[in-house]
Design a protein around this motif. Sequence first.
Motif: not given
Length: 157
Positions: A82-89
Amino acid sequence: MTAPFVSKPMAVEEQWLDFNGHLNMAYYNVLFDRGVDQLGAILGFGPAYRERTGNTTFSAEFHLCYLRELHLGDKVTASFQLLDYDAKSFHFYQELIHPDGWISATGEGVGLHIDQSGPRVAPMPEEILAKFAKLSDAHSALPRPERVGRVMGLRRK
């Protein structure tokens, strides 16, 4: 949460071979997808989640680099970082790794959480976001893979 996540071994199947006798390009994606499905089950995604909530995940973009051929019977594991995430992606990196240690292919992708009633991109539930936070914590110490963010095009002198 392991860093990176590594799937169970998967074998190249005979019907996946092309006329050159090696894994057809489409099936590298199948192996990456099957590997990420194993992680999806840990995160709380999958058929039961879709049936219960009407939500699922879609791929928005995926860049694949072929490094070394696979042949009938070859086994690989699929890693997921996992490199990055937010609430939707979420933005991630994967490798198909042969038991001898060499990498057959790499992939970089963006996944979306989808409300199928639209369909539209929608926020993930808090319990899944909490699992992404744990995954992000475990993966934050990993070095950024060299192949992330590659630009595709012809090289001119």
